[in-house]
Design an enzyme around this catalytic site. Structure first.
Site, PDB file in Angstrom:
ATOM      1  N   ARG A  15     -10.606 -16.618  15.208  1.00 21.33           N
ATOM      2  CA  ARG A  15      -9.999 -15.450  15.850  1.00 21.33           C
ATOM      3  C   ARG A  15     -11.068 -14.650  16.600  1.00 21.33           C
ATOM      4  O   ARG A  15     -12.262 -14.833  16.396  1.00 21.33           O
ATOM      5  CB  ARG A  15      -9.324 -14.565  14.798  1.00 21.33           C
ATOM      6  CG  ARG A  15      -8.048 -15.139  14.231  1.00 21.33           C
ATOM      7  CD  ARG A  15      -7.532 -14.325  13.066  1.00 21.33           C
ATOM      8  NE  ARG A  15      -8.407 -14.417  11.896  1.00 21.33           N
ATOM      9  CZ  ARG A  15      -8.231 -13.737  10.768  1.00 21.33           C
ATOM     10  NH1 ARG A  15      -7.225 -12.888  10.665  1.00 21.33           N
ATOM     11  NH2 ARG A  15      -9.068 -13.903   9.758  1.00 21.33           N
ATOM     12  N   LYS A  75     -13.619 -10.324  11.087  1.00 22.36           N
ATOM     13  CA  LYS A  75     -14.015 -10.406   9.682  1.00 22.36           C
ATOM     14  C   LYS A  75     -15.265  -9.583   9.414  1.00 22.36           C
ATOM     15  O   LYS A  75     -15.980  -9.171  10.319  1.00 22.36           O
ATOM     16  CB  LYS A  75     -14.254 -11.866   9.276  1.00 22.36           C
ATOM     17  CG  LYS A  75     -12.995 -12.714   9.281  1.00 22.36           C
ATOM     18  CD  LYS A  75     -11.906 -12.167   8.364  1.00 22.36           C
ATOM     19  CE  LYS A  75     -12.255 -12.251   6.897  1.00 22.36           C
ATOM     20  NZ  LYS A  75     -11.203 -11.689   6.025  1.00 22.36           N
ATOM     21  N   TYR A  94     -12.205  -5.784   9.713  1.00 19.11           N
ATOM     22  CA  TYR A  94     -11.904  -5.887   8.289  1.00 19.11           C
ATOM     23  C   TYR A  94     -13.225  -5.858   7.528  1.00 19.11           C
ATOM     24  O   TYR A  94     -14.135  -6.630   7.835  1.00 19.11           O
ATOM     25  CB  TYR A  94     -11.181  -7.210   7.970  1.00 19.11           C
ATOM     26  CG  TYR A  94      -9.754  -7.265   8.450  1.00 19.11           C
ATOM     27  CD1 TYR A  94      -8.792  -6.389   7.955  1.00 19.11           C
ATOM     28  CD2 TYR A  94      -9.355  -8.200   9.390  1.00 19.11           C
ATOM     29  CE1 TYR A  94      -7.478  -6.444   8.395  1.00 19.11           C
ATOM     30  CE2 TYR A  94      -8.046  -8.276   9.838  1.00 19.11           C
ATOM     31  CZ  TYR A  94      -7.113  -7.388   9.330  1.00 19.11           C
ATOM     32  OH  TYR A  94      -5.810  -7.432   9.767  1.00 19.11           O
ATOM     33  N   HIS A  96     -13.295  -4.955   3.642  1.00 19.42           N
ATOM     34  CA  HIS A  96     -13.048  -5.350   2.249  1.00 19.42           C
ATOM     35  C   HIS A  96     -14.265  -5.067   1.365  1.00 19.42           C
ATOM     36  O   HIS A  96     -14.730  -5.918   0.604  1.00 19.42           O
ATOM     37  CB  HIS A  96     -12.683  -6.843   2.175  1.00 19.42           C
ATOM     38  CG  HIS A  96     -11.451  -7.210   2.940  1.00 19.42           C
ATOM     39  ND1 HIS A  96     -10.191  -6.779   2.575  1.00 19.42           N
ATOM     40  CD2 HIS A  96     -11.283  -7.967   4.061  1.00 19.42           C
ATOM     41  CE1 HIS A  96      -9.298  -7.259   3.429  1.00 19.42           C
ATOM     42  NE2 HIS A  96      -9.924  -7.972   4.341  1.00 19.42           N
ATOM     43  N   GLU A 118      -8.382  -2.573   7.113  1.00 22.27           N
ATOM     44  CA  GLU A 118      -7.464  -2.682   5.966  1.00 22.27           C
ATOM     45  C   GLU A 118      -7.178  -1.360   5.275  1.00 22.27           C
ATOM     46  O   GLU A 118      -6.249  -1.282   4.466  1.00 22.27           O
ATOM     47  CB  GLU A 118      -7.980  -3.700   4.946  1.00 22.27           C
ATOM     48  CG  GLU A 118      -9.167  -3.267   4.116  1.00 22.27           C
ATOM     49  CD  GLU A 118     -10.514  -3.495   4.780  1.00 22.27           C
ATOM     50  OE1 GLU A 118     -11.542  -3.248   4.116  1.00 22.27           O
ATOM     51  OE2 GLU A 118     -10.536  -3.921   5.964  1.00 22.27           O
ATOM     52  N   ASP A 270      -9.437 -11.903  -0.561  1.00 25.25           N
ATOM     53  CA  ASP A 270     -10.204 -10.999   0.312  1.00 25.25           C
ATOM     54  C   ASP A 270     -10.678  -9.756  -0.432  1.00 25.25           C
ATOM     55  O   ASP A 270     -11.704  -9.168  -0.098  1.00 25.25           O
ATOM     56  CB  ASP A 270      -9.363 -10.560   1.506  1.00 25.25           C
ATOM     57  CG  ASP A 270      -9.440 -11.536   2.667  1.00 25.25           C
ATOM     58  OD1 ASP A 270     -10.467 -12.209   2.803  1.00 25.25           O
ATOM     59  OD2 ASP A 270      -8.472 -11.616   3.433  1.00 25.25           O
TER      60      ASP A 270
END
Length: 372
Positions: A15, A75, A94, A96, A118, A270
């Site tokens: 992506r 990511k 993201y 996490h 997120e 995740d």
């Protein structure tokens, strides 16, 4: 603002955080966009398409990180990217962080501004930047479970939707949020026997009404989980506590009680995972391992396997926030948008998301104090 779009370096992550249309929007608003060469190829976007929309193509990640005032990614940054962190740099991706203490430490140490997709949260608890990827991951959980039930993959040898005279697989979904609902939709569509568990009775009532007797719902507690899991052919972990580590609801004893050749797909990986027997994430290249004769699938970037769909769905949601950050600067953008403000996880060496601070042992500093 100078916006940087590096190529993702997580294994099998194809992506990209901006489409050519997104570059066009930013450039038309007066911003400069640097794109690392081949950043979009995995999602079928060429350098030429980015250039046509006004992007400046650079040959290395180092150039992108060094020139940019804001980095947009898909990511979380990996170790090779930590050296680019610096005070005042905005990273919008993201993160996490509860599952990545080393990344958190590096962001804090460097003073980098980490804004996490997120944890952007609308009134009522909706997570608009997590939802599109959760929807894809939930659908794909059933897809991957179906594949790994095959004998040639080490599974029981079940066709997930059965055939006339042979029952379909029994699917148990733990969590009735966006991931769980997406998995439920696909499993029911295939004709599986499905049980979904959650602690939110209103949510279970809604789903039972929608599916009109085609599913079973169960309140999620240790006893009900054990009873459901031990007869399941497929278990999908779909638990989420925004920003925090996922609770280990599916214990090792539950896994031991499952049928040999059954499949667990843990989409919560995740955030550290909801299955006690999964200690770390797997990859698209080596997606599974077997423990107690049960196949465990724990890929951390499931939507990366459908990169074009994933990129388009993600940027449909993230772009307006990226534009606000570029137009206004991070502080004013957060002052003007309470939902985006909840995305701030680190700034100037402080941790500003309470669940991350709690899970990783940092002092918590409210966002409001950092955006005065």
């Amino acid at each position: 603002m100078i916006v940087g779009l590096p190529k993702e370096i997580k294994e099998q992550e194809n992506r990209v955080a901006l489409t050519p249309a997104g570059v066009d929007g930013l450039v038309r608003a007066g911003h400069t966009v640097y794109v690392e060469t081949k950043a979009g190829l995995g999602s079928s976007f060429t350098d030429e398409e980015y250039k046509e929309q006004g992007a400046i193509i650079l040959n290395s990640a180092a150039e992108i990180w060094e020139k940019a005032e804001m980095i947009v990614k898909v990511k979380e940054p990996l170790e090779a990217e930590y050296k680019y962190f610096r005070k005042g740099l905005v990273i919008f991706t993201y993160l996490h962080l509860a599952a990545f203490p080393e990344l958190t430490e590096e962001l804090v140490k460097s003073g980098t501004i980490g804004i996490a997709y997120e944890t952007v949260e609308l009134p009522g608890g909706k997570l608009p930047l997590l939802a599109p990827m959760s929807g894809i991951a939930g659908r794909m959980a059933i897809q991957h479970a179906a594949i790994h039930l095959e004998t040639i993959r080490g599974g029981q040898g079940l066709l997930i939707d059965g055939v006339p005279g042979v029952k379909p697989a029994e699917v148990v979904i733990v969590g009735a949020g966006t991931v769980g609902t997406a998995a439920l939709r696909r499993a029911v569509g295939l004709g599986c026997r499905v049980t979904i568990l959650d602690v939110n009775i209103d949510r279970l009532t809604y789903l039972e009404d929608v599916y009109d007797g085609r599913i079973e719902t169960s309140y999620s507690n240790n006893y009900n989980l054990m009873e459901a899991v031990k007869t399941a052919d497929v278990v999908v972990g779909a638990v989420l506590i925004p920003g925090a580590k996922a609770p280990k609801l599916i214990t090792e004893d539950m896994v031991k009680a499952m049928k040999p050749g059954s499949v667990i797909v843990d989409i919560a990986i995740d955030q550290g995972g909801s299955v006690e027997t999964i200690e770390k994430a797997t990859t698209h290249q080596e997606p599974t391992f077997v423990k107690h004769d049960v196949i465990h699938y724990a890929v951390a970037n499931v939507p990366g396997a459908v990169a074009k769909t994933g990129t388009l769905a993600l940027t449909n949601s993230t772009f307006k926030y990226a534009m606000a950050l570029a137009n206004k600067g991070w502080k004013k953008a957060l002052q003007d948008d309470a939902a985006l403000a909840k995305g701030l996880n680190t700034v100037d060496g402080k941790v500003t998301y309470e669940a991350v601070a709690h899970d990783l042992g940092y002092d918590y500093v409210p966002v409001a104090e950092m955006i005065k």
